[in-house]
Design a protein around this motif. Structure first.
Motif: not given
Length: 409
Positions: A103-106, A108-113, A134-135
């Motif tokens: 969750r934190r890795g997403f 922290a910054r994956c694109r909002p997809i 996610a990507s």
């Protein structure tokens, strides 16, 4: 008394005829020897068990003994499944998994997809695994959350996404993009019989990946001349949901399929054959190791972005050599033959700048490192889990269908 025996004299030479039926190859012996095989493949055919025993042990067993062997293992599996479901409340507060590190890795910054998909469990218990993926900055899958439900439905998806919404903090959902697993089947299902095939699929994907609206409309016109009914079905599906020309620029994503979610499902196909907690533990272990592997991978990166992004950029750089650029003296460029990414590279090269520096921040090495910054923590053995006072959970209906004797007539 315990069935063991000792060989006191061994003669290498003998004239006895080989015995293909051995009394000591009992159901208990075979169940113990081939338990792992049957557990991994609970729907294994009885004749396959016979063949394995023949090849491995050099003896024949009849179909009845193969059936009894399989049933004995499956009955033992039922007991294990019931025990694991009873311990589920000790595994997690809810029957839903979103590890804090992911969750934190997403965030922290994956694109909002987010890509949504569901797949069947392959063990003796019916159920489905719902997943959201996610990507990362190299356009590879980054699993975020998953849950096990009895059946995939609007109700189960609503329950799953409500919890996910709370975990990632999206009060209204604005600015988020969701990709489902329906993109490959919906249009085919709407087409009448006689209008399907590889040729039509190729033309369809050309429409889907059109870079701009005029290009999409031109392809539809060309498509319509050959298969008018297909275009009617295609446009009836609302092209703004599937055509790249209509994608929101803020998403920073040109993906038109759900392959990353399917890649996640494929990566856990063996785990999906196991008992519930064993499956969840295997998934956790796989992605704990994946985070470590990704941290090592970045050490080999050359440049500011990952190898997959670099490959796409190199392709655009190569294509940009085909066009001429005309600068208006201010901030405008006129690029011949369309407005895809390769044309932007053409304009950047004219300014004598590095195209890599114009990549969106989501594709940077920094973002990749921040995504895999958090490690999944080890989980104790089942015996060391903190016990809860919650009611024990019963498993869904067992999905055991042993082969019965074939009837004639």
């Amino acid at each position: 008394n315990n069935g063991d025996f000792q060989v006191k004299v061994f003669g290498k030479k003998h004239k006895c005829n080989p015995q293909w039926k051995v009394q000591r190859a009992s159901t208990a012996f075979l169940a113990n020897r081939y338990k792992e095989l049957i557990v991994a493949h609970p729907f294994i055919k009885l004749n396959y068990i016979q063949s394995v025993v023949k090849i491995k042990l050099g003896i024949n067993i009849n179909i009845s003994k193969a059936r009894r062997t399989k049933l004995k293992v499956l009955k033992e599996m039922e007991i294990d499944v019931i025990e694991e479901y009873a311990a589920l409340y000790n595994y997690a507060e809810k029957f839903y998994t979103c590890f804090d590190a992911l969750r934190r890795g997403f965030l922290a910054r994956c694109r909002p997809i987010l890509r949504l998909d569901g797949c069947y469990l392959k063990g003796i218990v019916k159920g489905e695994l719902l997943t959201t993926v996610a990507s990362d900055a190299n356009n590879q899958m980054f699993p975020l959350a998953w849950c096990v439900v009895e059946v995939e439905s609007t109700t189960s998806w609503t329950w799953f996404l409500k919890i996910l919404k709370r975990d990632i903090g999206t009060p209204d959902g604005y600015g988020w993009t969701f990709i489902s697993d329906q993109q490959k089947a919906n249009w085919v299902g709407k087409c009448p019989n006689g209008f399907r095939g590889k040729g039509l699929q190729k033309a369809f994907w050309a429409c889907v990946k059109a870079a701009n609206v005029p290009c999409f409309e031109q392809m539809c016109v060309a498509f319509e001349k050959e298969k008018k009914m297909v275009v009617v079905a295609l446009l009836d599906a609302n092209e703004t949901w599937f055509c790249k020309a209509y994608f929101n620029y803020n998403a920073k994503c040109d993906s038109t399929d759900n392959n990353l979610a399917e890649a996640f499902n494929a990566s856990i196909v063996q785990a999906r054959s196991k008992r519930i907690i064993s499956m969840l533990n295997d998934i956790w272990l796989a992605f704990m190791e994946r985070i470590v592997s990704k941290r090592k991978t970045i050490l080999g990166w050359k440049g500011l972005c990952g190898p997959l992004i670099r490959a796409k950029l190199d392709k655009s750089i190569k294509e940009s050599t085909k066009w001429n650029v005309h600068f208006n003296g201010n901030y405008g460029y006129e690029i011949m033959r369309g407005i895809p990414c390769a044309h932007a590279v053409c304009a950047i090269n004219n300014k004598k700048e590095d195209p890599e520096k114009y990549l969106a921040k989501w594709y940077s090495k920094e973002m990749y490192m921040r995504t895999y910054e958090y490690a999944l923590q080890p989980i104790n053995e089942l015996d060391l889990w903190e016990k809860t006072r919650n009611e024990k959970i019963s498993p869904p209906k067992f999905n055991i269908m042993p082969e019965g004797p074939k009837r004639r007539g």
